[in-house]
Design an enzyme around this catalytic site. Structure first.
Site, PDB file in Angstrom:
ATOM      1  N   CYS A   1     -14.093 -78.154 -37.287  1.00 36.94           N
ATOM      2  CA  CYS A   1     -13.115 -77.188 -36.783  1.00 36.94           C
ATOM      3  C   CYS A   1     -12.798 -77.473 -35.315  1.00 36.94           C
ATOM      4  O   CYS A   1     -12.147 -78.480 -35.042  1.00 36.94           O
ATOM      5  CB  CYS A   1     -13.579 -75.764 -37.046  1.00 36.94           C
ATOM      6  SG  CYS A   1     -12.164 -74.662 -37.227  1.00 36.94           S
TER       7      CYS A   1
ATOM      8  N   HIS B   1     -14.493 -75.739 -42.746  1.00 37.40           N
ATOM      9  CA  HIS B   1     -15.934 -75.541 -42.530  1.00 37.40           C
ATOM     10  C   HIS B   1     -16.731 -75.958 -43.776  1.00 37.40           C
ATOM     11  O   HIS B   1     -17.037 -75.103 -44.621  1.00 37.40           O
ATOM     12  CB  HIS B   1     -16.222 -74.070 -42.215  1.00 37.40           C
ATOM     13  CG  HIS B   1     -15.718 -73.651 -40.878  1.00 37.40           C
ATOM     14  ND1 HIS B   1     -16.489 -73.714 -39.737  1.00 37.40           N
ATOM     15  CD2 HIS B   1     -14.511 -73.187 -40.495  1.00 37.40           C
ATOM     16  CE1 HIS B   1     -15.771 -73.286 -38.713  1.00 37.40           C
ATOM     17  NE2 HIS B   1     -14.576 -72.962 -39.139  1.00 37.40           N
TER      18      HIS B   1
ATOM     19  N   GLU C   1     -19.755 -76.602 -44.051  1.00 36.29           N
ATOM     20  CA  GLU C   1     -21.101 -76.003 -44.061  1.00 36.29           C
ATOM     21  C   GLU C   1     -21.159 -74.731 -44.905  1.00 36.29           C
ATOM     22  O   GLU C   1     -22.241 -74.323 -45.340  1.00 36.29           O
ATOM     23  CB  GLU C   1     -21.580 -75.737 -42.626  1.00 36.29           C
ATOM     24  CG  GLU C   1     -20.918 -74.577 -41.877  1.00 36.29           C
ATOM     25  CD  GLU C   1     -19.600 -74.943 -41.193  1.00 36.29           C
ATOM     26  OE1 GLU C   1     -18.982 -75.958 -41.574  1.00 36.29           O
ATOM     27  OE2 GLU C   1     -19.182 -74.204 -40.283  1.00 36.29           O
TER      28      GLU C   1
HETATM   29  N1  GLN Z   1     -10.772 -72.197 -31.744  1.00 30.68           N
HETATM   30  C1  GLN Z   1     -10.240 -73.050 -32.747  1.00 30.68           C
HETATM   31  C2  GLN Z   1      -9.091 -72.401 -33.513  1.00 30.68           C
HETATM   32  O1  GLN Z   1      -8.953 -71.215 -33.501  1.00 30.68           O
HETATM   33  C3  GLN Z   1     -11.313 -73.536 -33.699  1.00 30.68           C
HETATM   34  C4  GLN Z   1     -11.970 -72.443 -34.488  1.00 30.68           C
HETATM   35  C5  GLN Z   1     -13.264 -72.860 -35.107  1.00 30.68           C
HETATM   36  O2  GLN Z   1     -13.929 -73.800 -34.669  1.00 30.68           O
HETATM   37  N2  GLN Z   1     -13.703 -72.124 -36.099  1.00 30.68           N
HETATM   38  O3  GLN Z   1      -8.318 -73.083 -34.131  1.00 30.68           O
END
Ligand code: GLN
Length: 547
Positions: free
Chosen positions: A382, A508, A510
């Site tokens: 992410c 994600h 995970e």
């Molecule tokens: N801050 C980033 C976004 O909002 C990544 C979010 C995250 O790592 N879950 O896109």
């Protein structure tokens, strides 16, 4: 007709209600029952999505896009079944429903009160999973500790449900702490007696006591607990500290927790639960052939719960590879161009973690640069992928001021930018790109080789995206989009093919790794780390033979 198990906690928080509930769920499932687990959290936030990870740890996201408590991650990892919005309820959500109904006039003429309106809504939600699906057993974990002001409506709801449904359809399990006093070399039962008294004051007699302890409970202690807490002696269950949470189901099986629960619910115990695969996993986990070191670069490292699912995914992936993954939590704010080499020395893989906001971003950029240039396996999740993109833009494409508009709204090179539909959104709760989305993998990519199929579905939680205006430039210079969303064309995976292992994912992974199905990306990242370790050994042997 479904049966209900309520799990409350006493004496102190953090006793592991989530693990006990998951372990019991696992055992009941292994005996052939259809089981669901849900968590009721007594805080007023509508969901934990707006909470800082320092408050309650990671925010776990379900397939249907609910932002939930991290215990749901345990439920999924143990039971190997997806959860949903219905599996996590907070006081905020309960009140929101009741207040909305009041505004619509549903209670016209009546005073809306905690009892019966709030407690009725809690009961409706306690039964919702069972009414919408045909579960044999629904386990409901109540967050917090008995005695908290916030828990009271939940306890009253349990009391009423037990009264309505009867004692063979509902049981109450109370998880408590039996402290060991070093000075007198004794286990103490008094805190548990008080906690059970508190439950009794709320009209709930526990059927089973699960006792967290660092020393084995003697017969005498069990008898004392049974007598003073008014439970059967065989319903006093010892839950001794164990090195891994994955041992708990086996311990609970040895203590007959599942059998006792089934007999109290007047359900057939059936055959012994088949835990062979689980035991095989434990055996492998306990006997790794070697160790690899992976750096987890993040900014919430003081609280490892903030990265719970990543931590667990490495346990699953390490076990499959028969290695122990030593996860080194490294604070991104402590990293800079001068110390990066010494701080990340000896790491066989570098993972840059998810996150929000600009704190710690510079250190993360240094970590990615180091991984890319030193050809150390890199996994960006992410925000970690987004940082990879920014680093590549700055240091390979020469766009020095490239950034994400999350960090710099006025950057001339917004390589990571807000999605169009996000631009008009101002409210924060539940408005990110959430839940499972499809992704089509490029057949030539590393990701395709890893997943072994073209279409995948992974869970998201972010507002910002790779900016496709720059895609051609990236691809021409060696960073490729390995997976895109087939509907929106949004980039989901970025790879550098000319690197031993460089994978950045916008989703994600995970959140989908379970004991029985470790996530392929983690499995292959660990494999890459093992190869990196071998390369390091070869290199040091070469140096030794030259000198
Ligand atoms: N801050 C980033 C976004 O909002 C990544 C979010 C995250 O790592 N879950 O896109």
């Amino acid at each position: 007709m479904s049966k209900y198990i309520f799990v409350t906690g006493g004496v102190t928080s953090s006793l592991g209600k989530g693990i006990i509930s998951s372990s019991l769920g696992k055992l009941l499932k292994a005996r052939g029952y259809k089981v669901a687990i849900q968590k009721f959290d007594p805080y007023i936030n509508v969901d934990p999505g707006t909470l800082n990870p320092y408050e309650h740890g990671e925010c776990y996201v379900t397939e249907d896009g609910a932002e939930t408590d991290l215990d749901l991650g345990h439920y999924e990892r143990f039971l190997d079944e997806p959860t949903s919005q219905a599996n996590n309820v907070t006081t905020g959500r309960v009140y929101q429903t009741v207040i909305n109904k009041e505004r619509q006039g549903d209670y016209l003429g009546k005073t809306v009160q905690v009892v019966p309106h709030i407690t009725d809504e809690i009961q409706r939600r306690m039964r919702l999973l069972a009414t919408e699906n045909d579960y044999d057993i629904v386990i409901t974990e109540i967050g917090g500790t008995v005695g908290d002001i916030e828990s009271q409506p939940y306890l009253e709801a349990i009391r009423q449900l037990r009264w309505k449904l009867g004692s063979s359809d509902t049981i109450s399990i109370h998880l408590t702490l039996i402290p060991y006093l070093k000075a007198s070399e004794e286990l103490k039962t008094k805190p548990t007696q008080h906690s059970v008294k508190e439950l009794l004051e709320n009209g709930i007699q526990p059927d089973v006591l699960v006792c967290r302890t660092e020393k084995h409970l003697t017969k005498e202690i069990r008898r004392k607990l049974a007598l003073f807490c008014n439970v059967n002696i065989n319903a006093v269950i010892e839950s001794i500290d164990v090195p891994s949470i994955y041992e708990v189901p086996i311990r609970m099986m040895e203590e007959n927790l599942d059998k006792i629960v089934l007999s109290k619910l007047k359900l057939n115990a059936g055959s012994r639960p088949d835990m062979t695969r689980w035991k095989d996993f434990l055996e492998k986990m306990k006997h790794p052939h070697e160790e690899v070191e992976i750096a987890l670069v993040g900014k919430y490292v003081e609280l490892p719960d903030a990265y719970k699912s990543i931590h667990e995914s490495f346990i699953h992936a390490g076990t499959v590879n028969q290695v122990k993954v030593k996860l080194n939590y490294i604070h991104s704010e402590s990293l800079n161009a001068r110390n990066i080499k010494s701080k990340l020395k000896g790491m066989h893989g570098i993972l840059v973690a998810p996150g929000f906001g600009h704190r710690g971003v510079d250190g993360k950029l240094e970590a990615v640069r180091f991984a890319r240039e030193s050809r150390i396996p890199f996994f960006g999740i992410c925000l970690g992928m987004q940082i990879g993109v920014i680093e590549f833009a700055r240091n390979v494409l020469g766009l020095k001021e490239a950034n994400s508009t999350e960090m710099d709204e006025l950057t001339p090179y917004p390589v990571i930018d807000l999605m169009e539909e996000q631009k008009s959104i101002t409210v924060k709760g539940g408005t990110m790109r959430l839940g499972a989305y499809s992704c089509r993998l490029d057949k030539k990519s590393r990701a395709y080789g890893i997943y072994g199929k073209e279409m995948i579905r992974e869970r998201h939680r972010h507002r910002y995206e790779f900016n496709n205006d720059f895609l051609e430039l990236f691809e021409k210079n060696g960073m490729k989009a390995a997976g895109v969303n087939p509907d929106s064309n949004l980039v989901e995976i970025m790879e550098i093919p000319d690197h031993p292992w460089y994978v950045g994912v916008q989703f994600h992974p995970e959140l989908k790794s379970t004991v029985m199905h470790p996530h392929p990306l983690f499995v292959h990242f660990v494999k890459a780390a093992i190869l990196q370790k071998e390369r390091n050994t070869e290199d040091s042997q070469k140096v030794a033979s030259v000198s």
